[in-house]
Design an enzyme around this catalytic site. Structure first.
Site, mmCIF file in Angstrom:
data_model
loop_
_atom_site.group_PDB
_atom_site.id
_atom_site.type_symbol
_atom_site.label_atom_id
_atom_site.label_comp_id
_atom_site.label_asym_id
_atom_site.label_seq_id
_atom_site.Cartn_x
_atom_site.Cartn_y
_atom_site.Cartn_z
ATOM 1 C CB VAL A 82 -0.970 0.024 1.202
ATOM 2 C CG1 VAL A 82 -1.984 -1.096 1.098
ATOM 3 C CG2 VAL A 82 -0.226 -0.017 2.528
ATOM 4 C CG ASN A 108 -7.291 -3.865 8.323
ATOM 5 O OD1 ASN A 108 -7.599 -3.765 9.501
ATOM 6 N ND2 ASN A 108 -6.523 -4.865 7.875
ATOM 7 C CB SER A 163 -3.888 1.933 16.827
ATOM 8 O OG SER A 163 -3.377 1.485 18.070
ATOM 9 C CE1 TYR A 176 0.853 0.483 14.595
ATOM 10 C CE2 TYR A 176 0.220 1.158 16.805
ATOM 11 C CZ TYR A 176 -0.017 0.420 15.659
ATOM 12 O OH TYR A 176 -1.128 -0.385 15.578
ATOM 13 C CB ALA A 178 3.541 10.114 14.638
ATOM 14 C CE LYS A 180 -2.074 2.055 13.113
ATOM 15 N NZ LYS A 180 -2.842 1.487 11.988
ATOM 16 C CB ILE A 209 -7.232 -6.896 18.323
ATOM 17 C CG1 ILE A 209 -7.989 -5.590 18.579
ATOM 18 C CG2 ILE A 209 -8.097 -7.904 17.574
ATOM 19 C CD1 ILE A 209 -9.293 -5.736 19.325
#
Length: 272
Positions: A82, A108, A163, A176, A178, A180, A209
């Site tokens: 992606v 996602n 998240s 991560y 930053a 999200k 999860i």
């Protein structure tokens, strides 16, 4: 009764429609975890799903699962990084050629890497650039590419997966957190921009999860974490996130726009 009220009642059947049957959804990161669960759930509801993810074998496995379980020609595989704009463009083109329409985009795909300001410059920069490209920039790019098709849909929906790191944070994962947090901001910006054109954009913030990303954590450590931090005292499962994603994509969710929704068992509201 006013003309406005009459119009609303005339539109009530559409507003109460809780079916995505016949619609087409692109789901990135669809070969595992929450993406796979979402693809299965959407197909079970009669939607056509495009599984975009790394690894041709992984993607094809989910396509075969869906087409065997829910009916032939409900799933299409699209191997894709992606972070690569050309590959994203091919996903959209393949989806449009295959189905003739795109109604739903579920952003996602995501990743995390250890990332701290104390890392050597090249190590820090490589992790920072890759995580933001996958987790944030790709979401904006995919919506841009799919927008001409979304605008033709009667119930266009975009769901961005962030998240709880968009709400709280932990040390050593600055890129991560930053990225999200950026997804939540991107969602609000797109919701304002696209809402006037009938496209709703919402965001889900999953908490702990059980997915391939958390598979490496020892079960005992996860159990202790859940007991200490999560009021429901357990990790969630991908299907629970998928159900919220489906709810936001229903035609009846037409007045939910720009929402940032934790699916975390209450973790982010717990004070002690």
């Amino acid at each position: 009764m006013t003309a406005e009220a009459t119009t609303k009642y005339d539109e009530l059947p559409q507003l109460l429609n809780r079916s995505i049957s016949g619609e087409t959804a692109i789901i990135t990161g669809g070969a595992s975890g929450m993406g796979r669960a979402t693809a299965h759930l959407f197909a079970s509801e009669g939607a056509k799903v495009v599984i975009a993810d790394l690894g041709a074998d992984r993607v094809q496995k989910v396509v075969d699962e869906i087409n065997t379980r829910f009916g032939a020609e409900l799933a299409l595989g699209a191997e894709c990084d992606v972070a690569d704009l050309d590959q994203l463009r091919k996903v959209v083109e393949s989806a449009a050629t295959w189905s003739g329409r795109i109604d739903i985009v579920v952003n996602n795909a995501g990743m995390g890497r250890p990332n701290a300001l104390t890392q050597p410059e090249d190590e820090f920069t490589e992790a920072w650039d890759r995580v933001l490209a996958v987790n944030l920039s790709s979401q904006a790019q995919l919506v841009r590419l799919a927008l001409p098709y979304l605008l033709k849909s009667d119930a266009a929906r975009v769901v961005n997966i962030a998240s709880t790191e968009a709400i709280v944070a932990q040390s050593g994962l600055v890129s991560y957190a930053a990225s999200k947090t950026g997804v939540a901001g991107l969602t609000r910006g797109l919701a304002v921009e696209l809402g006037r054109q009938g496209v709703t954009v919402n965001c889900i913030c999953p908490g702990p999860i059980d997915t391939p990303m958390t598979k490496g954590h020892p079960d005992e450590a996860k159990e202790i974490y859940a007991r200490r931090r999560v009021p429901l005292r357990r990790y969630g499962i991908p299907e629970e996130v998928a159900q919220m994603t489906l709810n936001l994509c229903l035609p009846s969710a037409s007045y939910v726009n720009g929402a940032v929704i934790p699916v975390d068992g209450g973790m982010t509201i717990r004070h002690t």
